[in-house]
Design a protein around this motif. Sequence first.
Motif, mmCIF file in Angstrom:
data_model
loop_
_atom_site.group_PDB
_atom_site.id
_atom_site.type_symbol
_atom_site.label_atom_id
_atom_site.label_comp_id
_atom_site.label_asym_id
_atom_site.label_seq_id
_atom_site.Cartn_x
_atom_site.Cartn_y
_atom_site.Cartn_z
ATOM 1 N N LEU A 25 0.837 -1.209 0.000
ATOM 2 C CA LEU A 25 0.000 0.000 0.000
ATOM 3 C C LEU A 25 0.868 1.253 0.000
ATOM 4 O O LEU A 25 0.585 2.222 -0.721
ATOM 5 C CB LEU A 25 -0.914 -0.011 1.223
ATOM 6 N N ALA A 26 1.941 1.218 0.810
ATOM 7 C CA ALA A 26 2.847 2.367 0.849
ATOM 8 C C ALA A 26 3.556 2.560 -0.486
ATOM 9 O O ALA A 26 3.856 3.697 -0.880
ATOM 10 C CB ALA A 26 3.877 2.187 1.963
ATOM 11 N N ALA A 27 3.819 1.468 -1.198
ATOM 12 C CA ALA A 27 4.475 1.568 -2.500
ATOM 13 C C ALA A 27 3.539 2.163 -3.544
ATOM 14 O O ALA A 27 3.957 2.955 -4.391
ATOM 15 C CB ALA A 27 4.957 0.181 -2.950
ATOM 16 N N LEU A 28 2.261 1.779 -3.482
ATOM 17 C CA LEU A 28 1.291 2.257 -4.464
ATOM 18 C C LEU A 28 0.739 3.633 -4.105
ATOM 19 O O LEU A 28 0.561 4.490 -4.974
ATOM 20 C CB LEU A 28 0.132 1.260 -4.585
ATOM 21 N N LEU A 29 0.460 3.829 -2.813
ATOM 22 C CA LEU A 29 -0.145 5.079 -2.362
ATOM 23 C C LEU A 29 0.622 5.636 -1.162
ATOM 24 O O LEU A 29 0.119 5.646 -0.025
ATOM 25 C CB LEU A 29 -1.609 4.851 -1.981
ATOM 26 N N PRO A 30 1.844 6.096 -1.363
ATOM 27 C CA PRO A 30 2.604 6.643 -0.233
ATOM 28 C C PRO A 30 1.996 7.957 0.255
ATOM 29 O O PRO A 30 1.421 8.727 -0.523
ATOM 30 C CB PRO A 30 3.993 6.872 -0.841
ATOM 31 N N ALA A 31 2.121 8.183 1.546
ATOM 32 C CA ALA A 31 1.624 9.432 2.125
ATOM 33 C C ALA A 31 2.546 10.581 1.714
ATOM 34 O O ALA A 31 3.767 10.481 1.839
ATOM 35 C CB ALA A 31 1.564 9.311 3.639
ATOM 36 N N ARG A 32 1.956 11.649 1.212
ATOM 37 C CA ARG A 32 2.726 12.806 0.766
ATOM 38 C C ARG A 32 2.135 14.085 1.344
ATOM 39 O O ARG A 32 0.943 14.127 1.676
ATOM 40 C CB ARG A 32 2.735 12.919 -0.763
ATOM 41 N N GLY A 33 2.946 15.101 1.447
ATOM 42 C CA GLY A 33 2.476 16.411 1.858
ATOM 43 C C GLY A 33 1.779 16.390 3.205
ATOM 44 O O GLY A 33 2.299 15.881 4.197
ATOM 45 N N THR A 34 0.562 16.931 3.231
ATOM 46 C CA THR A 34 -0.210 16.979 4.474
ATOM 47 C C THR A 34 -0.522 15.587 4.987
ATOM 48 O O THR A 34 -0.506 15.336 6.195
ATOM 49 C CB THR A 34 -1.537 17.743 4.235
ATOM 50 N N GLY A 35 -0.797 14.671 4.052
ATOM 51 C CA GLY A 35 -1.067 13.286 4.444
ATOM 52 C C GLY A 35 0.111 12.669 5.170
ATOM 53 O O GLY A 35 -0.053 11.919 6.132
ATOM 54 N N ALA A 36 1.333 12.991 4.708
ATOM 55 C CA ALA A 36 2.533 12.474 5.355
ATOM 56 C C ALA A 36 2.679 13.047 6.761
ATOM 57 O O ALA A 36 3.082 12.333 7.687
ATOM 58 C CB ALA A 36 3.765 12.804 4.519
ATOM 59 N N ASP A 37 2.341 14.329 6.925
ATOM 60 C CA ASP A 37 2.422 14.951 8.251
ATOM 61 C C ASP A 37 1.433 14.298 9.215
ATOM 62 O O ASP A 37 1.752 14.038 10.384
ATOM 63 C CB ASP A 37 2.137 16.447 8.145
ATOM 64 N N ILE A 38 0.222 14.035 8.713
ATOM 65 C CA ILE A 38 -0.800 13.403 9.552
ATOM 66 C C ILE A 38 -0.372 11.987 9.929
ATOM 67 O O ILE A 38 -0.474 11.571 11.094
ATOM 68 C CB ILE A 38 -2.154 13.367 8.824
#
Length: 346
Positions: A25-38
Amino acid sequence: MKRLQWPSWMPIDPYILLLLGTVGLAALLPARGTGADIASGASTAAIAFLFFLYGARLSTREAVEGLKHWRLHVTVLACTFVVFPLLGLAARGLEPVLLTHNLYTGLLFLTLVPSTIQSSIAFTSMARGNVPAAICAGSFSSLAGIVVTPLLAAALLGSSGGGFSADSLVKIVLQLLVPFLAGQVLRRWIGGFITRHKKVLGYVDRGSILLVVYTAFSEGMVQGIWHQVSAVRLAGLLAVEAVLLAVMLTLTWYGGRALGFHREDRIAIQFAGSKKSLASGLPMASVLFGAHASLAVLPLMLFHQMQLMVCAVIAKRRAHDPEAATTPVPPAAASRIAVGTAPRSD
């Protein structure tokens, strides 16, 4: 209706499949930007809560009682925090021919984390070993690891540990040690609640670790770290870990005999002294390695599955040893663990 169970013939821990799915899941949809901060904030909170639960579960009275068998516990601690790291340092010669720098760093970190608790107890019980000793040995190792693992990482990994510094040590104290101590202090009032709801809280444990894995591997994807791992390097890592596990299983068994321990104690030493905790190692790696945590925890994830498969086979054979026929079955201090089955992946 019969309760659905993982087939005993399936040699894969189902929780490992969840971990692999989380990596995918992290490979296909990694958390970025605000999502990564959350995700990062939630992961930090999850780690703190995880170690709070560890502290609340540990019975201080049982730990004090276990000190009576101090020679066994010192032996397990020496295997976990002395012999394992020495073998990890000896593997430095495999870099860069067999292992990349980051994979070797992850392998060395693997040798620094504490032992397991639940799987050590369950395998010891299955093999008709000293279950109370396994309980205390695993608990002591986990407790010591909160302090010893970061200190060993600072000494042996240095700047390669994702920039280990005084700031990292402060994070360890705030995210791991303080919640653990808070759990110990509050155990008097919440211990009963945790015991009654340990199954539900076990899901919280596993969910927290999955969140940590997702956050770490998302950061790795965004940083492009995974391009450094090839199939050949991965095969080399598996081979090295197989040798590492074989050496530790041999040393703990025959070393226990050389030290004069009885069969039941040697079984506890072998299973508690040869394994590494995924549940403790993943949160620590997240704090210590930051964006590089994904490669740092890869060796630990692979070793965890390998140790479950191999130790399950050994435990079943130990149970049918001629010596075991005259040994009473130890109290059921833990649920039975078959190949790939465990109440919590530790």
